[in-house]
Design a protein around this motif. Structure first.
Motif, PDB file in Angstrom:
ATOM      1  N   ALA A  20       0.836  -1.209   0.000  1.00  0.00           N
ATOM      2  CA  ALA A  20       0.000   0.000   0.000  1.00  0.00           C
ATOM      3  C   ALA A  20       0.870   1.258   0.000  1.00  0.00           C
ATOM      4  N   ALA A  21       1.903   1.215  -0.817  1.00  0.00           N
ATOM      5  CA  ALA A  21       2.860   2.328  -0.815  1.00  0.00           C
ATOM      6  C   ALA A  21       2.213   3.633  -1.267  1.00  0.00           C
ATOM      7  N   GLY A  22       1.208   3.529  -2.130  1.00  0.00           N
ATOM      8  CA  GLY A  22       0.568   4.741  -2.630  1.00  0.00           C
ATOM      9  C   GLY A  22      -0.092   5.553  -1.530  1.00  0.00           C
ATOM     10  N   ASP A  23      -0.286   4.937  -0.383  1.00  0.00           N
ATOM     11  CA  ASP A  23      -0.934   5.634   0.731  1.00  0.00           C
ATOM     12  C   ASP A  23       0.012   6.542   1.499  1.00  0.00           C
ATOM     13  N   PHE A  24       1.279   6.265   1.423  1.00  0.00           N
ATOM     14  CA  PHE A  24       2.214   7.091   2.192  1.00  0.00           C
ATOM     15  C   PHE A  24       3.601   7.005   1.573  1.00  0.00           C
ATOM     16  N   ILE A  25       3.922   7.979   0.761  1.00  0.00           N
ATOM     17  CA  ILE A  25       5.291   8.109   0.252  1.00  0.00           C
ATOM     18  C   ILE A  25       5.709   9.534   0.576  1.00  0.00           C
ATOM     19  N   LEU A  26       6.647   9.642   1.485  1.00  0.00           N
ATOM     20  CA  LEU A  26       7.091  10.956   1.970  1.00  0.00           C
ATOM     21  C   LEU A  26       8.574  11.116   1.691  1.00  0.00           C
ATOM     22  N   LEU A  27       8.919  12.198   1.053  1.00  0.00           N
ATOM     23  CA  LEU A  27      10.338  12.521   0.867  1.00  0.00           C
ATOM     24  C   LEU A  27      10.482  13.994   0.537  1.00  0.00           C
ATOM     25  N   ASP A  28      11.704  14.449   0.587  1.00  0.00           N
ATOM     26  CA  ASP A  28      11.894  15.867   0.313  1.00  0.00           C
ATOM     27  C   ASP A  28      11.590  16.155  -1.156  1.00  0.00           C
ATOM     28  N   ARG A  29      11.120  17.335  -1.369  1.00  0.00           N
ATOM     29  CA  ARG A  29      10.638  17.712  -2.700  1.00  0.00           C
ATOM     30  C   ARG A  29      11.751  17.592  -3.757  1.00  0.00           C
ATOM     31  N   GLU A  30      12.949  18.005  -3.352  1.00  0.00           N
ATOM     32  CA  GLU A  30      14.054  18.011  -4.312  1.00  0.00           C
ATOM     33  C   GLU A  30      14.333  16.588  -4.824  1.00  0.00           C
ATOM     34  N   THR A  31      14.354  15.633  -3.895  1.00  0.00           N
ATOM     35  CA  THR A  31      14.622  14.248  -4.318  1.00  0.00           C
ATOM     36  C   THR A  31      13.454  13.693  -5.136  1.00  0.00           C
TER      37      THR A  31
END
Lengths: 319, 147
Positions: A184-195
């Motif tokens: 269910a990765a589509g539910d929570f993928i968080l990373l910095d905008r630049e990356t």
């Protein structure tokens, strides 16, 4: 010019009553999440991509601006994407919603220091709020979270932490594990905008399926040397009849293909999106405060086929 | 003087005789002890000789065993080298298979995309021929939103 927010929540949806009571569920969850972030004194923006709105129905964007508490209206920007993009981009006429191209539209236009690509029915836990506010997030790292499904039929008309945190209301679900922390990765993928931008968002080349595109992003990140980790606290998901978990075993083949597309080699084969990913060149026109329309223009549509950008994991080509 | 006169007659003073007798006895005792030590040393030497002979026999046997082992080890080393070579080749083959599989999956994915594109183009062509439109149509209302 105001400072960019700490967090961009990227969501996609439209006024099609998906799963039943879609709008009320979405607004309730969004308000809850924004209140939680405000309690933690985190600045946040919501980028809602209204993908190919249903003809003859009011825009979700307009309903949202009417229904959201006034203090949160300013932090929501909706991009209403012309319906012709779905037809122009789709490589699978049965697939009715190019979810991750829609999310890319939002990721591309987000301004936050960190970007959380999530879904309209995902609720942040109190512990998640504290984790986001702890100042321990690192750039150049994909954060994933365990999803806890709330039992079908629980009274979620008023969301509160006692309801969410009560194990009696939870459905059993396998925990995410290294190396990819997939599930269910589509539910929570968080990373910095630049990356996120350096990786050029989700796969836009394999426009045959919705299923597996989120997992494919994790493979792409790992293949590009971006570490993936479990942020720790969970997120909550209100089960509904149309959700993948609930209906994957009951949907007919045709229904399944129209909702999620066919299964594919998303664990092995990755992508190298074009520079203009996320409909960069789609002409944007402001409709009213916080609502933009992305008009249709063939120049914004990538080629139907761009085979050299479909590559084996670990062999991504650079421009 | 007195001893000189006694000496002429082959006689000695009693004191001298007693002293000489005592010395002779002492020499006899010493000789007997030395004889005993000599016998013991001879016995010991015989034992050492025997042990040396035994060790020599064992050393010879060990040398033979080493020679035999060397022959065997040489065979084992050859076998080990062959196995290592096979193992390396197996690893290489596995890598090649994994890579080939990866390429096949990539090819399959590309074929999927091509198939999709052909389907879409076919639809567009038919739409164009039937309705004279080149614009992508807006799909009818559907119920599909991510969850």
């Amino acid at each position: 010019m105001s400072a960019p927010p700490f967090l961009s929540l990227v969501l996609t949806g439209r006024n099609d009553d998906y799963g039943g009571n879609f709008i009320s569920r979405f607004f309730r969850v969004l308000t809850f999440n924004l209140e939680l972030l405000a309690d933690q004194k985190l600045s946040a923006e919501v980028i809602l991509v209204e993908w190919c709105p249903t003809p003859g129905r009011p825009l979700l964007a307009e309903r949202l601006q009417e229904s959201l508490p006034p203090r949160f209206r300013e932090c929501v920007t909706t991009y209403v994407v012309d319906g012709r993009y779905q037809a122009a981009l789709s490589l699978n006429p049965r697939l009715e919603y190019l979810e991750f191209v829609a999310k890319n539209v939002g990721v591309r236009r987000s301004t936050g220091q960190y970007v959380l690509a999530t879904n309209t029915d995902l609720i942040l836990s109190a512990a998640m709020g504290r984790a986001l506010a702890s100042g321990t997030l690192e750039p150049h790292c994909v954060y994933r979270a365990n999803r806890i499904d709330l039992k079908l039929g629980i009274d979620d008309s008023t969301l509160h932490h006692e309801l969410l945190d009560n194990p009696d209301n939870h459905m059993p679900r396998r925990r995410i594990t290294p190396p990819l922390y997939a599930g269910a990765a589509g539910d929570f993928i968080l990373l910095d905008r630049e990356t996120f931008h350096r990786l050029r968002g989700f796969n836009e080349l394999y426009r045959m399926a919705r299923i597996g595109i989120d997992h494919n992003f994790l493979v792409k990140a790992q293949s590009s040397g971006v570490p993936i980790t479990d942020i720790g606290p969970p997120i909550y998901h209100v089960a509904h009849l149309a959700s993948y978990q609930t209906s994957k075993h009951t949907a007919s083949r045709q229904e399944a293909e129209s909702r999620w597309g066919r299964t594919w080699h998303n664990h092995e084969v990755i992508y190298d999106n074009r520079e203009d990913w996320g409909l960069r060149d789609a002409p944007a026109r402001q409709m009213e405060d916080g609502i933009w329309r992305l008009d249709f223009d063939w120049r914004a549509v990538p080629p139907l086929v761009d085979l050299h950008r479909i590559v084996l994991s670990g062999m991504t080509t650079a421009d | 003087m007195a001893s000189g006169i006694l000496g002429r007659f082959g006689l000695a003073r009693a004191a001298h005789v007693r002293a000489a007798t005592a010395r002779a006895d002492k020499f006899k005792t010493r000789t007997a002890a030395l004889k005993q030590q000599l016998h013991a040393a001879l016995d010991e030497a015989a034992q050492w000789k025997q042990q040396a002979a035994q060790l020599n026999t064992r050393a010879t046997a060990a040398m033979h065993a080493i020679d035999r082992r060397k022959g065997k080890d040489a065979g084992h080393l050859d076998e080990l080298a062959t196995l290592r070579d096979k193992f390396h080749r197996l690893q290489e083959a596995e890598q090649t298979i994994a890579l080939t599989r990866g390429h096949l999956l990539t090819m399959e994915t590309k074929l999927d995309v091509l198939e999709g594109a052909i389907t879409v183009l076919d639809r567009r062509t038919r739409d164009h021929l039937e309705h004279g439109t080149t614009e992508p149509s807006i799909e009818p209302a559907v119920t599909a939103k991510p969850s």
